[in-house]
Design a protein around this motif. Structure first.
Motif, PDB file in Angstrom:
ATOM      1  N   ARG A   1       0.819  -1.205   0.000  1.00  0.00           N
ATOM      2  CA  ARG A   1       0.000   0.000   0.000  1.00  0.00           C
ATOM      3  C   ARG A   1       0.859   1.264   0.000  1.00  0.00           C
ATOM      4  O   ARG A   1       1.914   1.311   0.607  1.00  0.00           O
ATOM      5  CB  ARG A   1      -0.924   0.002   1.202  1.00  0.00           C
ATOM      6  CG  ARG A   1      -1.999  -1.064   1.102  1.00  0.00           C
ATOM      7  CD  ARG A   1      -2.814  -1.137   2.363  1.00  0.00           C
ATOM      8  NE  ARG A   1      -3.857  -2.096   2.461  1.00  0.00           N
ATOM      9  CZ  ARG A   1      -3.950  -3.302   1.975  1.00  0.00           C
ATOM     10  NH1 ARG A   1      -3.009  -3.752   1.231  1.00  0.00           N
ATOM     11  NH2 ARG A   1      -4.958  -4.099   2.183  1.00  0.00           N
ATOM     12  N   TYR A   2       0.352   2.267  -0.686  1.00  0.00           N
ATOM     13  CA  TYR A   2       1.029   3.554  -0.781  1.00  0.00           C
ATOM     14  C   TYR A   2       0.779   4.338   0.497  1.00  0.00           C
ATOM     15  O   TYR A   2      -0.354   4.469   0.948  1.00  0.00           O
ATOM     16  CB  TYR A   2       0.487   4.323  -1.991  1.00  0.00           C
ATOM     17  CG  TYR A   2       1.032   5.719  -2.116  1.00  0.00           C
ATOM     18  CD1 TYR A   2       2.339   5.931  -2.522  1.00  0.00           C
ATOM     19  CD2 TYR A   2       0.244   6.820  -1.827  1.00  0.00           C
ATOM     20  CE1 TYR A   2       2.849   7.206  -2.640  1.00  0.00           C
ATOM     21  CE2 TYR A   2       0.738   8.100  -1.950  1.00  0.00           C
ATOM     22  CZ  TYR A   2       2.036   8.288  -2.351  1.00  0.00           C
ATOM     23  OH  TYR A   2       2.546   9.551  -2.464  1.00  0.00           O
ATOM     24  N   GLU A   3       1.847   4.842   1.097  1.00  0.00           N
ATOM     25  CA  GLU A   3       1.734   5.667   2.293  1.00  0.00           C
ATOM     26  C   GLU A   3       2.340   7.025   1.980  1.00  0.00           C
ATOM     27  O   GLU A   3       3.539   7.140   1.746  1.00  0.00           O
ATOM     28  CB  GLU A   3       2.466   5.022   3.462  1.00  0.00           C
ATOM     29  CG  GLU A   3       1.853   3.706   3.896  1.00  0.00           C
ATOM     30  CD  GLU A   3       2.636   3.053   5.019  1.00  0.00           C
ATOM     31  OE1 GLU A   3       3.369   3.763   5.740  1.00  0.00           O
ATOM     32  OE2 GLU A   3       2.497   1.835   5.169  1.00  0.00           O
ATOM     33  N   GLN A   4       1.498   8.039   1.957  1.00  0.00           N
ATOM     34  CA  GLN A   4       1.970   9.381   1.622  1.00  0.00           C
ATOM     35  C   GLN A   4       2.655   9.999   2.839  1.00  0.00           C
ATOM     36  O   GLN A   4       2.117   9.995   3.943  1.00  0.00           O
ATOM     37  CB  GLN A   4       0.799  10.249   1.174  1.00  0.00           C
ATOM     38  CG  GLN A   4       1.249  11.552   0.570  1.00  0.00           C
ATOM     39  CD  GLN A   4       0.156  12.193  -0.255  1.00  0.00           C
ATOM     40  OE1 GLN A   4      -0.844  11.574  -0.550  1.00  0.00           O
ATOM     41  NE2 GLN A   4       0.357  13.419  -0.613  1.00  0.00           N
ATOM     42  N   GLU A   5       3.849  10.513   2.619  1.00  0.00           N
ATOM     43  CA  GLU A   5       4.646  11.102   3.698  1.00  0.00           C
ATOM     44  C   GLU A   5       4.060  12.416   4.204  1.00  0.00           C
ATOM     45  O   GLU A   5       4.084  12.708   5.377  1.00  0.00           O
ATOM     46  CB  GLU A   5       6.080  11.356   3.215  1.00  0.00           C
ATOM     47  CG  GLU A   5       6.832  10.103   2.842  1.00  0.00           C
ATOM     48  CD  GLU A   5       7.157   9.238   4.043  1.00  0.00           C
ATOM     49  OE1 GLU A   5       7.472   9.788   5.118  1.00  0.00           O
ATOM     50  OE2 GLU A   5       7.083   8.014   3.897  1.00  0.00           O
ATOM     51  N   SER A   6       3.567  13.230   3.274  1.00  0.00           N
ATOM     52  CA  SER A   6       3.100  14.561   3.618  1.00  0.00           C
ATOM     53  C   SER A   6       2.076  15.003   2.579  1.00  0.00           C
ATOM     54  O   SER A   6       2.064  14.525   1.455  1.00  0.00           O
ATOM     55  CB  SER A   6       4.295  15.522   3.629  1.00  0.00           C
ATOM     56  OG  SER A   6       3.869  16.851   3.705  1.00  0.00           O
ATOM     57  N   SER A   7       1.227  15.946   2.965  1.00  0.00           N
ATOM     58  CA  SER A   7       0.228  16.433   2.016  1.00  0.00           C
ATOM     59  C   SER A   7       0.768  17.570   1.148  1.00  0.00           C
ATOM     60  O   SER A   7       0.139  17.975   0.190  1.00  0.00           O
ATOM     61  CB  SER A   7      -1.024  16.892   2.763  1.00  0.00           C
ATOM     62  OG  SER A   7      -0.683  17.934   3.646  1.00  0.00           O
ATOM     63  N   SER A   8       1.950  18.087   1.487  1.00  0.00           N
ATOM     64  CA  SER A   8       2.523  19.149   0.665  1.00  0.00           C
ATOM     65  C   SER A   8       3.883  18.699   0.141  1.00  0.00           C
ATOM     66  O   SER A   8       4.506  17.813   0.679  1.00  0.00           O
ATOM     67  CB  SER A   8       2.679  20.435   1.494  1.00  0.00           C
ATOM     68  OG  SER A   8       3.573  20.212   2.560  1.00  0.00           O
ATOM     69  N   GLY A   9       4.311  19.313  -0.937  1.00  0.00           N
ATOM     70  CA  GLY A   9       5.594  18.960  -1.535  1.00  0.00           C
ATOM     71  C   GLY A   9       5.414  17.997  -2.689  1.00  0.00           C
ATOM     72  O   GLY A   9       4.298  17.628  -3.043  1.00  0.00           O
ATOM     73  N   GLN A  10       6.538  17.613  -3.286  1.00  0.00           N
ATOM     74  CA  GLN A  10       6.482  16.694  -4.423  1.00  0.00           C
ATOM     75  C   GLN A  10       7.682  15.767  -4.388  1.00  0.00           C
ATOM     76  O   GLN A  10       8.700  16.073  -3.785  1.00  0.00           O
ATOM     77  CB  GLN A  10       6.456  17.454  -5.739  1.00  0.00           C
ATOM     78  CG  GLN A  10       7.736  18.223  -6.030  1.00  0.00           C
ATOM     79  CD  GLN A  10       7.621  19.009  -7.315  1.00  0.00           C
ATOM     80  OE1 GLN A  10       6.560  19.152  -7.872  1.00  0.00           O
ATOM     81  NE2 GLN A  10       8.744  19.533  -7.785  1.00  0.00           N
ATOM     82  N   TYR A  11       7.538  14.631  -5.027  1.00  0.00           N
ATOM     83  CA  TYR A  11       8.632  13.675  -5.112  1.00  0.00           C
ATOM     84  C   TYR A  11       9.651  14.139  -6.144  1.00  0.00           C
ATOM     85  O   TYR A  11       9.289  14.641  -7.198  1.00  0.00           O
ATOM     86  CB  TYR A  11       8.120  12.286  -5.537  1.00  0.00           C
ATOM     87  CG  TYR A  11       7.476  11.536  -4.407  1.00  0.00           C
ATOM     88  CD1 TYR A  11       8.253  10.806  -3.524  1.00  0.00           C
ATOM     89  CD2 TYR A  11       6.101  11.545  -4.228  1.00  0.00           C
ATOM     90  CE1 TYR A  11       7.679  10.107  -2.476  1.00  0.00           C
ATOM     91  CE2 TYR A  11       5.517  10.852  -3.186  1.00  0.00           C
ATOM     92  CZ  TYR A  11       6.312  10.134  -2.319  1.00  0.00           C
ATOM     93  OH  TYR A  11       5.744   9.446  -1.290  1.00  0.00           O
ATOM     94  N   ARG A  12      10.919  13.960  -5.844  1.00  0.00           N
ATOM     95  CA  ARG A  12      11.986  14.219  -6.795  1.00  0.00           C
ATOM     96  C   ARG A  12      12.481  12.902  -7.389  1.00  0.00           C
ATOM     97  O   ARG A  12      12.919  12.859  -8.517  1.00  0.00           O
ATOM     98  CB  ARG A  12      13.160  14.945  -6.115  1.00  0.00           C
ATOM     99  CG  ARG A  12      12.811  16.340  -5.696  1.00  0.00           C
ATOM    100  CD  ARG A  12      12.598  17.151  -6.938  1.00  0.00           C
ATOM    101  NE  ARG A  12      12.248  18.512  -6.572  1.00  0.00           N
ATOM    102  CZ  ARG A  12      11.959  19.430  -7.443  1.00  0.00           C
ATOM    103  NH1 ARG A  12      11.955  19.146  -8.723  1.00  0.00           N
ATOM    104  NH2 ARG A  12      11.639  20.631  -7.061  1.00  0.00           N
ATOM    105  N   VAL A  13      12.463  11.862  -6.590  1.00  0.00           N
ATOM    106  CA  VAL A  13      12.805  10.516  -7.040  1.00  0.00           C
ATOM    107  C   VAL A  13      11.719   9.594  -6.507  1.00  0.00           C
ATOM    108  O   VAL A  13      11.365   9.661  -5.337  1.00  0.00           O
ATOM    109  CB  VAL A  13      14.182  10.056  -6.494  1.00  0.00           C
ATOM    110  CG1 VAL A  13      14.466   8.612  -6.881  1.00  0.00           C
ATOM    111  CG2 VAL A  13      15.283  10.979  -6.970  1.00  0.00           C
TER     112      VAL A  13
END
Length: 175
Positions: A111-123
């Motif tokens: 399952r996908y666990e989102q770290e934070s509601s703001s920001g974006q992935y770089r990798v």
């Protein structure tokens, strides 16, 4: 003209060598490379569409997060096979194991666990979703006596060999 012929020959040998290397690499890793399919269980269709859209806009999606290497070992002794698969990030209830026609089938869902509601992935290289892995077994096993354990991200499956597959050592007696 001779130098051009030598250059051409050298390039052909290099190309052949690269091709053989890739073929060998594919053969050795083909069983471990596993496709993860997006999970829609428990999500509204708008959530799934939003995730797909966000994933396609991510700045660094290479390599694709839909494929992952599930490293594994198959060990054999006289009584059983032991299969070990590295599947970190799963709970034991997210894994389903089945033996069918001398093939071990392992299914699961990470399952996908989102770290934070703001920001974006770089990798983004971690794969999420459902996966399916089939491991052919060289001999028949006792599916009803198979056991499994999961600890520190490693799934261990013990598959006792069927009695007729174990063989029997015959001792030669002297006179």
């Amino acid at each position: 003209m001779e130098k051009l012929t030598d250059l051409k020959h050298g390039l052909e040998e290099t190309w052949h060598s690269l091709g053989e290397g890739w073929r060998s690499f594919r053969e050795r890793t083909s069983g471990a490379l596993t496709r993860f399919t997006p999970s829609t269980r428990g999500k509204a269709s708008s959530e799934v569409a939003a995730e797909a859209s966000a994933a396609s806009l991510a700045p660094a999606d290479f390599p694709s997060a839909n494929w992952a290497l599930l490293a594994g070992d198959v060990f054999e002794d006289s009584d059983k096979f032991v299969v070990r698969l590295e599947i970190p990030g799963l709970d034991k209830q997210d894994v389903d194991i089945e033996v069918r026609n001398d093939v071990l089938i392992v299914r699961g869902e990470k399952r996908y666990e989102q770290e934070s509601s703001s920001g974006q992935y770089r990798v983004r290289q971690c794969a999420f979703g459902s996966f399916h892995r089939s491991i052919p077994l060289p001999l028949p096993v006792l599916a009803d006596k198979t056991s499994a354990s999961y600890r520190n991200g490693v799934l261990r499956i013990d598959l006792p060999k069927a009695e007729h597959a174990r063989g029997r050592r015959i001792e030669v007696r002297g006179e």
